[in-house]
Design an enzyme around this catalytic site. Structure first.
Site, PDB file in Angstrom:
ATOM      1  N   HIS A  56       0.863  -1.334  -0.128  1.00  0.00           N
ATOM      2  CA  HIS A  56      -0.037  -0.027  -0.138  1.00  0.00           C
ATOM      3  C   HIS A  56       0.927   1.242  -0.034  1.00  0.00           C
ATOM      4  O   HIS A  56       2.061   0.874   0.329  1.00  0.00           O
ATOM      5  CB  HIS A  56      -0.959  -0.091   1.069  1.00  0.00           C
ATOM      6  N   GLU A  78      -3.798   4.129   1.930  1.00  0.00           N
ATOM      7  CA  GLU A  78      -4.051   4.356   3.437  1.00  0.00           C
ATOM      8  C   GLU A  78      -3.822   5.643   3.470  1.00  0.00           C
ATOM      9  O   GLU A  78      -3.035   6.578   2.858  1.00  0.00           O
ATOM     10  CB  GLU A  78      -2.696   3.698   4.289  1.00  0.00           C
TER      11      GLU A  78
HETATM   12  C1  LIG Z   1      -2.556   0.808  10.250  1.00  0.00           C
HETATM   13  C2  LIG Z   1      -1.096   0.117  10.536  1.00  0.00           C
HETATM   14  C3  LIG Z   1       0.039   0.166   9.615  1.00  0.00           C
HETATM   15  C4  LIG Z   1       0.347   1.631   9.394  1.00  0.00           C
HETATM   16  O1  LIG Z   1       0.770   1.932   8.493  1.00  0.00           O
HETATM   17  O2  LIG Z   1       0.035   2.411  10.404  1.00  0.00           O
HETATM   18  C5  LIG Z   1      -0.626  -0.685   8.400  1.00  0.00           C
HETATM   19  O3  LIG Z   1      -0.369   0.112   7.175  1.00  0.00           O
HETATM   20  S1  LIG Z   1      -1.348  -1.736   8.526  1.00  0.00           S
HETATM   21  C6  LIG Z   1      -1.608  -2.598   7.112  1.00  0.00           C
HETATM   22  C7  LIG Z   1      -2.303  -4.005   6.872  1.00  0.00           C
HETATM   23  N1  LIG Z   1      -3.784  -3.590   7.108  1.00  0.00           N
HETATM   24  C8  LIG Z   1      -4.583  -3.587   6.114  1.00  0.00           C
HETATM   25  O4  LIG Z   1      -4.047  -3.614   4.877  1.00  0.00           O
HETATM   26  C9  LIG Z   1      -5.915  -3.189   6.183  1.00  0.00           C
HETATM   27  C10 LIG Z   1      -6.799  -2.834   4.889  1.00  0.00           C
HETATM   28  N2  LIG Z   1      -6.422  -3.869   3.919  1.00  0.00           N
HETATM   29  C11 LIG Z   1      -7.697  -4.780   3.936  1.00  0.00           C
HETATM   30  O5  LIG Z   1      -8.831  -4.604   4.343  1.00  0.00           O
HETATM   31  C12 LIG Z   1      -7.641  -5.993   3.092  1.00  0.00           C
HETATM   32  O6  LIG Z   1      -6.092  -6.363   2.776  1.00  0.00           O
HETATM   33  C13 LIG Z   1      -8.075  -5.922   1.603  1.00  0.00           C
HETATM   34  C14 LIG Z   1      -9.747  -5.632   1.806  1.00  0.00           C
HETATM   35  C15 LIG Z   1      -7.573  -4.683   0.865  1.00  0.00           C
HETATM   36  C16 LIG Z   1      -7.830  -7.068   0.848  1.00  0.00           C
HETATM   37  O7  LIG Z   1      -8.213  -8.265   1.542  1.00  0.00           O
HETATM   38  P1  LIG Z   1      -8.047  -9.562   0.984  1.00  0.00           P
HETATM   39  O8  LIG Z   1      -6.978  -9.648   0.039  1.00  0.00           O
HETATM   40  O9  LIG Z   1      -8.304 -10.589   1.936  1.00  0.00           O
HETATM   41  O10 LIG Z   1      -9.416  -9.481  -0.166  1.00  0.00           O
HETATM   42  P2  LIG Z   1      -9.663 -10.067  -1.398  1.00  0.00           P
HETATM   43  O11 LIG Z   1      -8.864 -11.393  -1.737  1.00  0.00           O
HETATM   44  O12 LIG Z   1     -11.210 -10.004  -1.599  1.00  0.00           O
HETATM   45  O13 LIG Z   1      -9.344  -9.010  -2.355  1.00  0.00           O
HETATM   46  C17 LIG Z   1      -9.997  -8.264  -3.155  1.00  0.00           C
HETATM   47  C18 LIG Z   1      -9.112  -7.650  -4.334  1.00  0.00           C
HETATM   48  O14 LIG Z   1      -8.189  -6.898  -3.939  1.00  0.00           O
HETATM   49  C19 LIG Z   1      -7.016  -7.311  -4.312  1.00  0.00           C
HETATM   50  N3  LIG Z   1      -6.004  -6.843  -3.069  1.00  0.00           N
HETATM   51  C20 LIG Z   1      -5.825  -7.422  -2.078  1.00  0.00           C
HETATM   52  N4  LIG Z   1      -4.907  -6.519  -1.209  1.00  0.00           N
HETATM   53  C21 LIG Z   1      -4.359  -5.747  -2.067  1.00  0.00           C
HETATM   54  C22 LIG Z   1      -3.532  -4.796  -2.108  1.00  0.00           C
HETATM   55  N5  LIG Z   1      -2.551  -4.540  -1.085  1.00  0.00           N
HETATM   56  N6  LIG Z   1      -2.987  -4.066  -3.335  1.00  0.00           N
HETATM   57  C23 LIG Z   1      -3.787  -4.341  -4.498  1.00  0.00           C
HETATM   58  N7  LIG Z   1      -4.795  -5.202  -4.475  1.00  0.00           N
HETATM   59  C24 LIG Z   1      -4.939  -6.025  -3.352  1.00  0.00           C
HETATM   60  C25 LIG Z   1      -6.965  -8.760  -4.308  1.00  0.00           C
HETATM   61  O15 LIG Z   1      -6.214  -9.415  -5.309  1.00  0.00           O
HETATM   62  C26 LIG Z   1      -8.234  -9.111  -5.064  1.00  0.00           C
HETATM   63  O16 LIG Z   1      -8.416  -8.647  -6.286  1.00  0.00           O
HETATM   64  P3  LIG Z   1      -9.017  -9.620  -7.359  1.00  0.00           P
HETATM   65  O17 LIG Z   1      -8.747  -9.213  -8.648  1.00  0.00           O
HETATM   66  O18 LIG Z   1     -10.550  -9.918  -7.101  1.00  0.00           O
HETATM   67  O19 LIG Z   1      -8.251 -11.153  -7.000  1.00  0.00           O
HETATM   68 CO   LIG Z   2       0.747   1.617   6.393  1.00  0.00          CO
END
Ligand SMILES: CC[C@H](C(=O)O)C(=O)SCCNC(=O)CCNC(=O)[C@H](O)C(C)(C)COP(=O)(O)OP(=O)(O)OC[C@H]1O[C@@H](n2cnc3c(N)ncnc32)[C@H](O)[C@@H]1OP(=O)(O)O
Ligand SMILES: [Co+2]
Length: 134
Positions: free
Chosen positions: A79, A130
């Site tokens: 991210h 983010e």
């Molecule tokens: C906050 C503390 C710290 C800080 O800096 O202070 C942090 O940064 S903590 C970082 C970790 N926390 C998070 O990432 C929270 C937000 N993220 C989420 O809620 C999930 O990761 C989410 C919803 C983005 C993806 O979750 P998940 O991979 O389980 O869902 P899907 O498999 O349904 O993914 C949907 C779709 O999105 C693509 N995807 C997932 N992650 C990423 C990404 N990082 N970058 C780009 N694309 C992403 C995934 O491949 C799916 O695509 P599709 O084409 O449908 O397969």
């Molecule tokens: Co971060």
């Protein structure tokens, strides 16, 4: 609305190994690991002259980055974090323009003890965003 680029985050399968690589091969100053159980990750930061690099690995069950690492087993860019002055105003503006704000939509406290929110990657050219209020 957007301020500085606060950090670029890289998800890694082995945080200790990645941190050691940044220290030894890239000569970087790396912070000590910071467990963030409420976010399901452990992170370190590399301070650069113009921004930071965040390295993160899953912490505990149900980490939000577990699926990402299953798809990208050697890790990858996860991210970007932009700074905003007013995260609630930013959230409301983005929602009004149809962007998906992840989670409850209420800011959580991030690694810098500041309010953060995340925007769905599919709404922003495949890039997880983010926002951090500074
Ligand atoms: C906050 C503390 C710290 C800080 O800096 O202070 C942090 O940064 S903590 C970082 C970790 N926390 C998070 O990432 C929270 C937000 N993220 C989420 O809620 C999930 O990761 C989410 C919803 C983005 C993806 O979750 P998940 O991979 O389980 O869902 P899907 O498999 O349904 O993914 C949907 C779709 O999105 C693509 N995807 C997932 N992650 C990423 C990404 N990082 N970058 C780009 N694309 C992403 C995934 O491949 C799916 O695509 P599709 O084409 O449908 O397969
Ligand atoms: Co971060």
């Amino acid at each position: 609305m957007l301020g500085r680029l606060n950090h670029v985050a890289i998800a890694v399968p082995d945080l200790a190994a990645a941190a050691a690589q940044y220290r030894t091969m890239l000569g970087a100053e790396v912070t000590e690991p910071q467990a963030l159980p409420e976010h399901g990750v452990t992170v370190v930061f590399i301070e650069l002259p113009n921004t930071k690099i965040e390295l993160l690995e899953p912490l505990g069950e149900g980490s939000p980055i577990a699926a990402f690492l299953e798809k990208n087993p050697s890790g990858g860019m996860h991210h970007v974090c932009y700074e905003v002055e007013d995260i609630l105003a930013a959230r409301d503006r983005l929602r009004n323009e149809g962007a998906r704000v992840l989670g409850s939509g209420e800011p959580k406290t991030g690694a810098h003890n500041k309010p953060v929110l995340f925007l769905h990657p599919k709404d922003f050219n495949g890039t997880l965003i983010e926002l951090e209020q500074v």
